[in-house]
Design a protein around this motif. Structure first.
Motif, PDB file in Angstrom:
ATOM      1  N   SER A  14      -0.023 -35.766  25.841  1.00 57.99           N
ATOM      2  CA  SER A  14      -0.584 -37.102  26.000  1.00 57.99           C
ATOM      3  C   SER A  14      -1.617 -37.363  24.914  1.00 57.99           C
ATOM      4  CB  SER A  14      -1.213 -37.230  27.388  1.00 57.99           C
ATOM      5  OG  SER A  14      -2.115 -36.171  27.624  1.00 57.99           O
ATOM      6  N   TYR A  21      -6.986 -39.014  28.255  1.00 58.19           N
ATOM      7  CA  TYR A  21      -6.055 -39.965  27.669  1.00 58.19           C
ATOM      8  C   TYR A  21      -6.599 -41.390  27.821  1.00 58.19           C
ATOM      9  CZ  TYR A  21      -4.540 -39.994  32.612  1.00 58.19           C
ATOM     10  OH  TYR A  21      -4.494 -40.046  33.982  1.00 58.19           O
ATOM     11  N   MET A  48      -3.512 -35.434  35.918  1.00 59.63           N
ATOM     12  CA  MET A  48      -3.481 -36.880  35.943  1.00 59.63           C
ATOM     13  C   MET A  48      -3.955 -37.372  37.307  1.00 59.63           C
ATOM     14  SD  MET A  48       0.246 -37.314  34.088  1.00 59.63           S
ATOM     15  CE  MET A  48       0.214 -39.094  34.176  1.00 59.63           C
ATOM     16  N   GLN A  49      -4.108 -38.676  37.413  1.00 50.97           N
ATOM     17  CA  GLN A  49      -4.515 -39.283  38.678  1.00 50.97           C
ATOM     18  C   GLN A  49      -3.470 -38.997  39.747  1.00 50.97           C
ATOM     19  OE1 GLN A  49      -5.245 -43.463  38.312  1.00 50.97           O
ATOM     20  NE2 GLN A  49      -5.716 -43.769  40.465  1.00 50.97           N
ATOM     21  N   CYS A  53       1.692 -41.789  42.305  1.00 50.50           N
ATOM     22  CA  CYS A  53       2.158 -41.917  40.917  1.00 50.50           C
ATOM     23  C   CYS A  53       2.519 -43.360  40.568  1.00 50.50           C
ATOM     24  CB  CYS A  53       3.347 -40.993  40.648  1.00 50.50           C
ATOM     25  SG  CYS A  53       3.003 -39.245  40.906  1.00 50.50           S
ATOM     26  N   ASP A  56      -0.787 -43.761  37.042  1.00 52.18           N
ATOM     27  CA  ASP A  56      -0.547 -42.906  35.888  1.00 52.18           C
ATOM     28  C   ASP A  56       0.615 -41.979  36.230  1.00 52.18           C
ATOM     29  OD1 ASP A  56      -2.836 -44.136  35.092  1.00 52.18           O
ATOM     30  OD2 ASP A  56      -4.079 -42.334  35.055  1.00 52.18           O
ATOM     31  N   CYS A  75       3.186 -36.996  38.669  1.00 49.60           N
ATOM     32  CA  CYS A  75       1.835 -37.104  38.122  1.00 49.60           C
ATOM     33  C   CYS A  75       0.997 -35.879  38.449  1.00 49.60           C
ATOM     34  CB  CYS A  75       1.151 -38.379  38.601  1.00 49.60           C
ATOM     35  SG  CYS A  75       1.051 -38.538  40.402  1.00 49.60           S
ATOM     36  N   SER A  95      -0.208 -44.971  31.642  1.00 55.06           N
ATOM     37  CA  SER A  95      -1.515 -44.972  32.306  1.00 55.06           C
ATOM     38  C   SER A  95      -1.965 -46.406  32.525  1.00 55.06           C
ATOM     39  CB  SER A  95      -2.552 -44.206  31.478  1.00 55.06           C
ATOM     40  OG  SER A  95      -2.836 -44.887  30.257  1.00 55.06           O
ATOM     41  N   SER A 100      -8.970 -41.801  33.947  1.00 58.59           N
ATOM     42  CA  SER A 100      -8.185 -41.017  32.987  1.00 58.59           C
ATOM     43  C   SER A 100      -8.661 -39.574  33.015  1.00 58.59           C
ATOM     44  CB  SER A 100      -8.314 -41.592  31.574  1.00 58.59           C
ATOM     45  OG  SER A 100      -9.623 -41.463  31.080  1.00 58.59           O
ATOM     46  N   GLY A 103      -4.414 -35.246  31.086  1.00 53.65           N
ATOM     47  CA  GLY A 103      -3.058 -35.629  30.713  1.00 53.65           C
ATOM     48  C   GLY A 103      -2.071 -34.490  30.854  1.00 53.65           C
TER      49      GLY A 103
END
Length: 395
Positions: A14, A21, A48-49, A53, A56, A75, A95, A100, A103
Motif C-alpha cells: 500500500s 496509507y 487496516m481498518q 470491510c 478500507d 481487510c 481507502s 488509516s 496497510g
C-alpha cells in the motif's frame, strides 16, 4: 499507486508502507506474467481498518478487474494466498476518508501452468503447441492431428505438433456478443483404425477472445475425453509514428525529433492485427517532460476523445487500423528540454455504432468502456526544440 506489473516475481504494498496509507486511495495493480504461467500471490502483512470491510479493503481478481471473478475481499485476519487460473491477476486497494493504518504488503511470483498443450494469442494468429509425448501417452498419433480446415497443416517436430492458426483463415470463426469478440477454431485428434475404433476423437476448441482490456485465450476439449482449460492474457500490438506533412507519406525516423515552437506535428497510430473488422481511435493523449511520470507535470492534448488543446485535430485515415492526428509543438516551462507523449488508443469492433469509437467526446471514465473495447497505452518521444540541449532519455 497501482499500475501494470510484468516481472516474474515482486512485491506489492500500500502507498507509504510501512507508514500510514493515505485517505481516499483507489489503487489497482495488474500482474501479468509469461504465457502459460500462473500468478501466485501471498499476503505477508495486513493492518487496516477492521469490521465489515466497507471502508478500507483489498480485492483480488482472477484476471482483469472489470471482467474477472472476485477471488477475495478482506481487510484483516489471516494472511491468504491466491493462485490465478491464467497468467493475469488484479489487486485493488481502497481507502476512505476516515482512519488509516499501516496497510498491506504482499509477494507475487509466477509458476508453470503444467499443461501438455499451450496456446498464445499473437497479433495475427493463434500459436498452439501440443506435446507429442502427451499424444503417445494417450494412444494417439501426431500424424492424425488436424484443423477443421484440413488444408491448414501443422508443423511436426520431434517433440511437438505446432499450429499457427490465422484469425482470418483456416476456418477460424469470428463472433461477437455484448462482452467479447471471439476468434475460434477446432483441432481434431482422430482415433487410429480403418475399420473400427475404441477410442473417442478429441475435439480441442481453441479461441482468442477480445475483452475490454486484454486478449483472453481459451482452450478446452470436448466429448468427455480430455479436458484442458487454458486462459492467457496479452495486449494489442500498437505503435505511433511522426510524419513530416499532412500527406502522411514520409515518416520521421530521428529520435529525439527536433522541432520548432508552434510547428505542426503529424502523428499516425497503427494497429497491427490481421482482423480487418477492428477500428482504432485516439482516446487520450497527455504530454510530460518525464517518460516515466505523466501525472506530476502533465498537459492533455485530448482526454476521453475530448480535445483539450486548441491545435489538436484529427484526419481521415485510409484504413480503420490507422488513426491520424496533429497538434502544434510546445515546450514545458522551467528548463525541461524534452517532451514525451503517452497516448491511450481505443480499439473497437468496426461498425459497432454503440461503442465509444463512434460516440466522439465523452466525459465518462475509461473504466466505463464496454467489454468489446480495448484501451492500449503507447509512449512516444522525445520531442526537443532545436538547440534545446540533451534529452533525458527516449523510448
Amino acid at each position: 499507486c497501482g499500475g501494470s506489473v510484468s516481472d516474474s516475481s515482486g512485491m506489492l504494498q500500500s502507498p507509504n508502507y510501512p507508514g500510514s496509507y493515505p485517505n481516499d486511495a483507489d489503487c489497482v495493480w495488474e500482474i501479468q506474467v509469461e504465457n502459460n504461467f500462473r500468478v501466485t500471490l501471498t499476503f505477508r502483512d495486513i493492518a487496516m481498518q477492521r469490521g465489515t470491510c466497507q471502508h478500507d479493503y483489498i480485492e483480488v481478481y482472477d484476471g482483469p478487474l472489470h471482467s474477472s471473478p472476485l477471488l477475495g475481499r478482506f481487510c484483516s485476519g489471516s494472511f491468504p494466498t491466491y493462485v490465478s487460473t491464467s497468467n493475469m491477476m488484479s489487486v485493488r486497494f481502497h481507502s476512505d476518508s476516515r482512519y488509516s493504518l499501516r496497510g498491506f504488503q504482499a509477494h507475487y511470483s509466477s509458476i508453470p501452468a503444467g499443461h501438455n498443450t499451450t496456446i498464445q494469442c499473437l497479433p495475427d494468429y493463434m500459436h498452439v503447441v501440443v506435446s507429442r509425448r502427451y499424444l503417445r501417452s494417450q494412444g494417439y498419433s501426431a500424424g492424425r492431428v488436424t484443423l477443421s480446415d484440413s488444408r491448414c497443416r501443422p508443423t511436426l517436430t520431434s517433440q511437438e505438433v505446432v499450429f499457427n492458426i490465422p484469425y482470418n483463415g483456416c476456418g477460424t470463426i469470428q463472433q461477437e456478443n455484448n462482452d467479447t469478440i471471439n476468434y475460434s477454431n477446432t483441432i481434431r485428434v482422430a482415433s487410429s483404425g480403418s475399420v473400427i475404433k475404441r477410442k473417442k476423437n478429441i475435439d480441442l476448441h481453441v479461441s482468442c477472445r477480445m475483452l475490454r482490456r486484454s486478449w483472453q485465450q481459451v482452450m478446452y476439449a470436448a466429448e468427455d475425453t480430455v479436458e484442458v482449460n487454458e486462459y492467457q492474457f496479452g495486449r494489442y500490438d500498437m505503435n505511433i509514428t511522426f510524419y513530416d506533412s499532412p500527406a502522411f507519406l514520409r515518416q520521421v525516423r530521428s529520435s529525439p525529433y527536433y522541432i520548432d515552437l508552434n510547428q505542426n506535428l503529424y502523428l499516425q497510430a497503427c494497429l497491427h492485427s490481421s482482423d480487418p473488422n477492428l477500428k482504432v481511435v485516439v482516446d487520450t493523449c497527455v504530454a510530460s517532460p518525464d517518460p516515466h511520470d505523466f501525472s506530476t507535470l502533465a498537459y492533455y492534448l485530448v482526454r476521453n476523445r475530448c480535445p483539450r488543446d486548441p491545435s489538436y485535430a484529427t484526419y481521415r485515415s485510409p484504413s480503420s487500423h490507422f488513426a491520424r492526428f496533429k497538434f502544434n509543438a510546445f515546450e514545458f516551462m522551467s528548463r525541461h528540454p524534452s517532451v514525451y507523449l503517452k497516448c491511450q488508443m481505443l480499439v473497437c469492433r468496426l461498425g459497432d455504432f454503440s461503442s465509444h469509437c463512434y460516440r466522439g467526446c465523452s466525459s465518462r471514465a475509461k473504466r466505463d468502456t464496454s467489454s468489446a473495447e480495448e484501451l492500449v497505452d503507447v509512449v512516444v518521444g522525445p520531442l526537443q526544440l532545436h538547440g534545446g540541449g540533451a534529452p533525458s532519455g527516449s523510448t
